[in-house]
Design an enzyme around this catalytic site. Structure first.
Site, PDB file in Angstrom:
ATOM      1  N   GLY A  36       0.838  -1.208   0.000  1.00  0.00           N
ATOM      2  CA  GLY A  36       0.000   0.000   0.000  1.00  0.00           C
ATOM      3  C   GLY A  36       0.871   1.255   0.000  1.00  0.00           C
ATOM      4  O   GLY A  36       0.673   2.176  -0.808  1.00  0.00           O
ATOM      5  N   HIS A  37       1.863   1.286   0.910  1.00  0.00           N
ATOM      6  CA  HIS A  37       2.769   2.447   0.941  1.00  0.00           C
ATOM      7  C   HIS A  37       3.509   2.590  -0.389  1.00  0.00           C
ATOM      8  O   HIS A  37       3.702   3.698  -0.887  1.00  0.00           O
ATOM      9  CB  HIS A  37       3.839   2.263   2.027  1.00  0.00           C
ATOM     10  CG  HIS A  37       3.306   2.220   3.430  1.00  0.00           C
ATOM     11  ND1 HIS A  37       3.308   1.078   4.184  1.00  0.00           N
ATOM     12  CD2 HIS A  37       2.791   3.200   4.209  1.00  0.00           C
ATOM     13  CE1 HIS A  37       2.806   1.340   5.384  1.00  0.00           C
ATOM     14  NE2 HIS A  37       2.482   2.619   5.430  1.00  0.00           N
ATOM     15  N   GLN A  61       0.350  11.238  17.903  1.00  0.00           N
ATOM     16  CA  GLN A  61      -0.923  10.784  17.354  1.00  0.00           C
ATOM     17  C   GLN A  61      -1.391   9.469  17.987  1.00  0.00           C
ATOM     18  O   GLN A  61      -2.386   8.897  17.552  1.00  0.00           O
ATOM     19  CB  GLN A  61      -0.866  10.681  15.828  1.00  0.00           C
ATOM     20  CG  GLN A  61      -0.023   9.536  15.265  1.00  0.00           C
ATOM     21  CD  GLN A  61       0.069   9.600  13.743  1.00  0.00           C
ATOM     22  OE1 GLN A  61       0.734  10.455  13.169  1.00  0.00           O
ATOM     23  NE2 GLN A  61      -0.621   8.688  13.071  1.00  0.00           N
ATOM     24  N   ARG A 185      -0.349  -2.767  10.864  1.00  0.00           N
ATOM     25  CA  ARG A 185      -0.867  -3.424  12.075  1.00  0.00           C
ATOM     26  C   ARG A 185      -1.316  -4.859  11.808  1.00  0.00           C
ATOM     27  O   ARG A 185      -1.550  -5.606  12.766  1.00  0.00           O
ATOM     28  CB  ARG A 185      -2.004  -2.603  12.683  1.00  0.00           C
ATOM     29  CG  ARG A 185      -1.517  -1.290  13.295  1.00  0.00           C
ATOM     30  CD  ARG A 185      -2.610  -0.554  14.063  1.00  0.00           C
ATOM     31  NE  ARG A 185      -2.061   0.513  14.879  1.00  0.00           N
ATOM     32  CZ  ARG A 185      -2.048   1.803  14.534  1.00  0.00           C
ATOM     33  NH1 ARG A 185      -2.563   2.181  13.378  1.00  0.00           N
ATOM     34  NH2 ARG A 185      -1.525   2.702  15.340  1.00  0.00           N
TER      35      ARG A 185
HETATM   36  O1  PAF Z   1      -0.890   7.526   7.795  1.00  0.00           O
HETATM   37  C1  PAF Z   1       0.151   7.528   8.491  1.00  0.00           C
HETATM   38  O2  PAF Z   1       0.991   6.638   8.414  1.00  0.00           O
HETATM   39  C2  PAF Z   1       0.371   8.639   9.497  1.00  0.00           C
HETATM   40  O3  PAF Z   1      -0.817   9.005  10.109  1.00  0.00           O
HETATM   41  C3  PAF Z   1       1.077   9.874   8.882  1.00  0.00           C
HETATM   42  C4  PAF Z   1       0.231  10.530   7.810  1.00  0.00           C
HETATM   43  C5  PAF Z   1       2.410   9.450   8.324  1.00  0.00           C
HETATM   44  C6  PAF Z   1       1.328  10.917   9.980  1.00  0.00           C
HETATM   45  O4  PAF Z   1       2.116  10.414  10.998  1.00  0.00           O
END
Ligand code: PAF
Length: 278
Positions: A36-37, A61, A185
């Site tokens: 995905g990334h 976060q 995850r």
């Molecule tokens: O989607 C993510 O992996 C994170 O929320 C991000 C956008 C890199 C911010 O830390």
């Protein structure tokens, strides 16, 4: 691919490119990269001359009882994958926040409800780190995944409201062959939990089929999406149909809707969503 660790290194590397008129693309991530990334990196590659990816597990976060301490990491593996996908610069910051850091970006609107309610402070942490990355990299285009559908809406709103000069691009969810949405995850799932995690995509698929067959009621579509989660004995965090553009709650769909799901598979909280049009 160059790996940079400080804002000064980033500036020294990117300023000449910017002066030469090259377009800069940014893919912010928290690492432990999957297909995905890499699809985001390829999208940035197609839209920019210089592709920057960042890896930073952003502590602000995560909530106090979340998985910050055990969030999976694999710097060497991630570097190799990024290189293979055409990334030019990997930003792996040594530090992101001063000890007495005290400035945050709070986005209203699309932060309300869904993960915004279940993970208090989460989107404030996301918006703050992404705003910092936008200032550090000054990208022309930034690419994010639609699996984090609400995050994408929050970041679009931030960019609009604060006049960031960056185009935000959202890319489709990449799924495993059996339908599970790819997520860092997923690595937490035990062999017994892995098949149960399919209930998320199966519920969304069933709701999409029902909508194609004429079902319009958001509440009934939510119930259809929820049924497999309950059958698999997952702890449901939410199943909600929202307007796909504004993320506003809906009684009667006016256009495309998104059904967003969050559920615990064992101790692992997974999210998924699907956009569907009447
Ligand atoms: O989607 C993510 O992996 C994170 O929320 C991000 C956008 C890199 C911010 O830390």
């Amino acid at each position: 691919m160059r790996t940079l660790r400080t804002p000064a290194e980033l500036r020294d590397t990117l300023t000449p490119h910017r002066r030469a008129g090259w377009r800069i693309g940014l893919v912010p991530t928290m690492g432990y990269l999957h297909e995905g990334h890499l699809s985001l990196v390829r999208e940035a590659r197609a839209r920019a001359d210089v592709v920057v990816a960042s890896i930073f597990v952003n502590p602000i976060q995560f909530g106090p009882n979340e998985d910050l301490a055990r969030y999976p990491r694999d710097e060497a593996g991630d570097s190799a994958k990024l290189r293979g996908a055409g990334c030019d610069v990997l930003y792996l910051p040594e530090a992101m926040y001063a000890d007495d850091f005290s400035t945050h970006v709070e986005v209203g609107g699309p932060s309300a409800g869904l993960c915004g309610d279940r993970r208090p402070g989460h989107f404030r942490g996301v918006a703050t780190v992404v705003a910092k990355l936008f200032h550090l990299v000054a990208p022309d285009v930034a690419v994010f995944g639609q699996k984090d559908y609400q995050q994408l809406a929050v970041l679009r709103r931030m960019v609009r409201d604060l006049d960031f000069d960056v185009e935000i691009v959202g890319c489709p969810i990449v799924r495993e062959p059996d339908g599970l949405a790819m997520s860092s995850r997923n690595a937490y799932l035990s062999a017994e939990d892995r098949p149960r995690a399919l209930a998320l995509s199966q519920g969304l698929e069933a709701a999409a089929r029902a909508m194609s067959a004429g079902e319009r009621s958001p509440r009934r579509l939510e119930a259809i999406a929820r049924a497999p989660l309950e059958a698999a004995n997952l702890r449901v965090d939410y199943v909600e149909a929202r307007d796909a553009m504004s993320l506003a709650p809906i009684e009667e769909p006016q256009g495309p809707i998104v059904i967003a799901v969050a559920a615990f598979v064992g101790a692992t909280r997974l999210i998924d969503n699907r956009v569907m049009a009447p």
